[in-house]
Design a protein around this motif. Structure first.
Motif, PDB file in Angstrom:
ATOM      1  N   ILE A   1       0.860  -1.184   0.000  1.00  0.00           N
ATOM      2  CA  ILE A   1       0.000   0.000   0.000  1.00  0.00           C
ATOM      3  C   ILE A   1       0.897   1.236   0.000  1.00  0.00           C
ATOM      4  O   ILE A   1       1.896   1.293   0.739  1.00  0.00           O
ATOM      5  N   HIS A   2       0.540   2.190  -0.867  1.00  0.00           N
ATOM      6  CA  HIS A   2       1.313   3.435  -0.941  1.00  0.00           C
ATOM      7  C   HIS A   2       0.395   4.593  -0.560  1.00  0.00           C
ATOM      8  O   HIS A   2      -0.778   4.600  -0.917  1.00  0.00           O
ATOM      9  N   VAL A   3       0.963   5.532   0.140  1.00  0.00           N
ATOM     10  CA  VAL A   3       0.209   6.737   0.481  1.00  0.00           C
ATOM     11  C   VAL A   3       0.669   7.854  -0.454  1.00  0.00           C
ATOM     12  O   VAL A   3       1.861   8.120  -0.585  1.00  0.00           O
ATOM     13  N   MET A   4      -0.294   8.473  -1.110  1.00  0.00           N
ATOM     14  CA  MET A   4       0.041   9.539  -2.038  1.00  0.00           C
ATOM     15  C   MET A   4      -0.487  10.864  -1.499  1.00  0.00           C
ATOM     16  O   MET A   4      -1.602  10.938  -0.974  1.00  0.00           O
ATOM     17  N   ALA A   5       0.345  11.890  -1.608  1.00  0.00           N
ATOM     18  CA  ALA A   5      -0.085  13.233  -1.207  1.00  0.00           C
ATOM     19  C   ALA A   5       0.700  14.247  -2.010  1.00  0.00           C
ATOM     20  O   ALA A   5       1.890  14.054  -2.279  1.00  0.00           O
TER      21      ALA A   5
END
Lengths: 257, 424
Positions: free
Chosen positions: A224-228
């Protein structure tokens, strides 16, 4: 180091907003090995949908830097239809309505265009119908939906199922699902997830973009990757979903700031 | 005649031909043409279409001795584009002349020889508009057909073949009269093709009596250099239906003017059409629908697909007289512009004197939708094929308005053939 299946390095893209350019992707790095399912989560406006559009080849976005390769090919140099032939599939967040275009004809045209490009024989009407009936049954879709115009008058759930039907028929090796869970009730969610899970194999990868951990209960990702703000700011295992659900994005946003 | 010069372009090429003869209507039409001339753009009824192309062209009467081989080739072309083969009933006109040898009229109808002395029926003013006047002056043949009461006469292919040299312009002006008596039925597929430099100026005098039904689909696929000026006058009686469709594909300059009168309660008329134009083609669909009785229905959908420098014109007038309460009128005009240099001019006019009516109209102009194109391409469908799918989808619902399944199939075939020839 194993050869990467999907490899995105420093990808930057902007959109022409009238006079001004708006930078949306600011250096995305992402590696998805063959056979893995990855998820991207992140707040609204972080660039998740833009990433999916840029990978699929939408012309509204201008790539200003970085690379994206798929099966060793420069994805960004290909037309959208060439990317589809290579095995990329984007399930749209908002599937487009095509008034006057019969759903079955559309699907058969697409399937045969892709088969031709992949050097396979085209399906005749009988073979196509047989193949599509098998899929609609799996997805609990009525044959009626094949006779209607593409997505016209479809409910939110029907549209999403129609996306999964197209995905199943086009047999991609890399599927991007852009918030395919939005607007789905729990039964539809389960059916859509099964549609993806049934494709899982050592030669198939997927990128699942979602706001909610719920979908990831059904499609369990490898990463899982967190994008911001146009970048991947944190990556982790499937357990990250629950952590995000409980604590939100705040800790990662402050770390990245 | 007085010496006042006409406002428009001199019609002398037609009026001085020496074959103007006959009755009061012809003389009146000739006087009218002398007075007003052939319109330049700017006259209200011809706001966007000019007959400048006719100026100083010495149109001669069309030859009768034509190359039989060329006629057969063009007839075969009509059979191909219409899908109506040699078995179908047909009335063939070559350069405006009835060709008995190539025609097979349907069973159960009455056909009369054209009578140049016959007056047109009430309600058609020979000097009411230029297209009608020009036809009235020069008509010397045409189909005169009556479908008797209660008879279903099936489907008739009405063919016009124009044959002329490239630099010896000719004109022909057939006058067709179709009467469908009480409860009778007929479907007419009307196809115009040709080669060379000619003007085809047909007039359709159509009467649908009580409970009668006439479906009239036109495929205008004239030669590239041809000019096509058609006019239909339709009068529909109680519970009668006139379902008309004009598909404009050919000619360098064309106009089809429809005057439809709903004269008795419960009559219906459909004045639909599509124009598919490319290059420097100019196509004009103009209509005047008059609701002259209560409880009548009119339906009009016109679609334009314009490529290159093509120009499409739509003028649609709906006139609702004071007596015509409970009128149900609908008009829609849509254009798809495939290039920055294509142009559509649309002029809807609603003139309503009754106070209890339902009349709606709308117009849209646009290019192909980028979201739809991207959606198709993301599914592996190449750009050209994706555009083709969207253009045909745009046209689909207008062709679908045609009630008669045979005519609908023919029109779809014609659209498909045009597509393969012009775009694919």
């Amino acid at each position: 180091m194993s050869k990467q299946f999907v490899s995105i390095n420093g990808l930057c893209a902007r959109i022409d907003d009238g006079e001004a350019h708006k930078e949306i992707l600011r250096g995305v790095d992402l590696e998805i090995p063959a056979g893995e399912v990855h998820a991207i989560m992140g707040p609204n406006g972080s660039g998740k949908s833009t990433l999916s559009y840029v990978l699929a080849g939408r012309e509204d976005y201008e790539v200003t830097g970085g690379t994206a390769t798929f099966k060793g090919q420069d994805l960004l140099a290909l037309e959208p239809e060439e990317r589809a032939a290579l095995g990329l599939f984007l399930a749209f967040q908002t599937p487009v309505e095509l008034p006057g275009v019969n759903n079955a004809n559309f699907l058969r045209t697409a399937v045969n265009a892709v088969r031709r490009a992949r050097g396979m024989d085209e399906l005749d009407a009988v073979a196509f119908l047989k193949a599509v009936r098998k899929e609609t049954k799996h997805l609990s879709m009525s044959d009626e939906m094949l006779k209607r115009n593409v997505n016209v008058g479809f409910s939110g759930g029907e549209k999403k199922r129609n996306e999964v039907l197209q995905m199943r028929m086009l047999q991609p090796s890399f599927a991007i699902l852009d918030e395919t869970d939005s607007g789905l009730d729990i039964d539809a969610l389960r059916i859509v997830a099964e549609g993806v899970n049934s494709l899982r194999s050592p030669d198939f990868s997927a990128l699942v973009i979602t706001h909610h951990q719920r979908l990831l209960d059904y499609i369990v990702p490898d990463r899982i990757h967190v994008m911001a703000k146009g970048r991947i700011i944190h990556s982790g295992g499937p357990e990250l979903a629950r952590q995000l659900e409980a604590q939100g994005y705040a800790q990662f946003l402050s770390e990245a700031a | 005649m007085n010496a006042i010069a006409p406002v428009g372009i001199s019609p002398s090429a037609f009026l001085d031909r020496g074959d103007v003869k006959g009755n009061a209507a012809r003389l009146r039409a000739a006087d009218y043409l002398r007075t007003v001339g052939l319109p330049r753009a700017g006259v209200e009824a011809w706001k966007y279409t000019s007959l400048r192309a006719l100026a100083d062209v010495p149109f001669a009467a069309a030859r009768r001795d034509v190359d039989a081989g060329a006629v057969d080739t063009l007839l075969a072309e009509v059979e191909t584009i219409s899908g109506l083969g040699a078995g179908a009933s047909r009335a063939v006109f070559v350069n405006g002349r009835f060709d008995a040898g190539r025609s097979r009229l349907p069973q159960g109808v009455r056909v009369a020889a054209f009578d140049p002395a016959a007056e047109m029926r009430d309600g058609i003013d020979p000097a009411g508009d230029v297209t009608t006047a020009l036809n009235t002056v020069l008509a010397d043949d045409g189909l005169a057909l009556v479908v008797p009461a209660g008879v279903d006469a099936g489907c008739l292919l009405l063919v016009s073949i124009g044959l002329a040299g490239e630099d010896a312009p000719v004109s022909f002006h057939p006058q067709h009269r179709i009467v469908v008596e009480e409860g009778g039925r007929l479907a007419v597929l009307d196809a115009a093709v040709g080669r060379g430099y000619y003007l085809h100026n047909p007039l359709y005098d159509i009467t649908v009596q009580e409970g009668g039904y006439l479906s009239h689909a036109r495929i205008q696929a004239e030669g590239k250099k041809a000019l096509h000026l058609a006019v239909s006058h339709a009068r529909v009686a109680s519970r009668g239906v006139y379902d008309s469709f004009t598909l404009t594909l050919g000619a360098s300059l064309s106009r089809h003017e429809v005057h439809a009168g709903l004269n008795a309660a419960g009559a219906s008329v459909h004045v639909n059409g599509a124009q598919l134009l490319a290059g420097h083609q100019h196509g004009d669909l103009t209509s005047v629908i008059t609701h002259g009785a209560p409880d009548c229905i009119s339906r009009q959908t016109v679609k334009n697909v314009l490529a290159d420098h093509a120009r499409g014109v739509f003028q649609g007038k709906i006139h609702v007289e004071r007596i015509a309460q409970k009128t149900d009128g609908y008009q829609m005009n849509q254009a798809l512009l495939l290039s920055d240099t294509a142009e559509i001019d649309a002029k809807p006019e609603l003139e309503i004197y009754a106070d209890d009516v339902k009349c709606s109209h709308g117009a849209t102009v646009g290019a192909l939708d980028d979201d739809q194109l991207f959606y198709l391409r993301s599914r592996g469908i190449p750009g050209e094929a994706a555009r083709s799918i969207l253009i045909r989808a745009f046209l689909h619902d207008v062709v679908d308005q045609i009630d008669d399944a045979r005519l609908k199939d023919s029109l779809n075939l014609a659209v498909e053939a045009w597509w393969k020839r012009e775009v694919a």
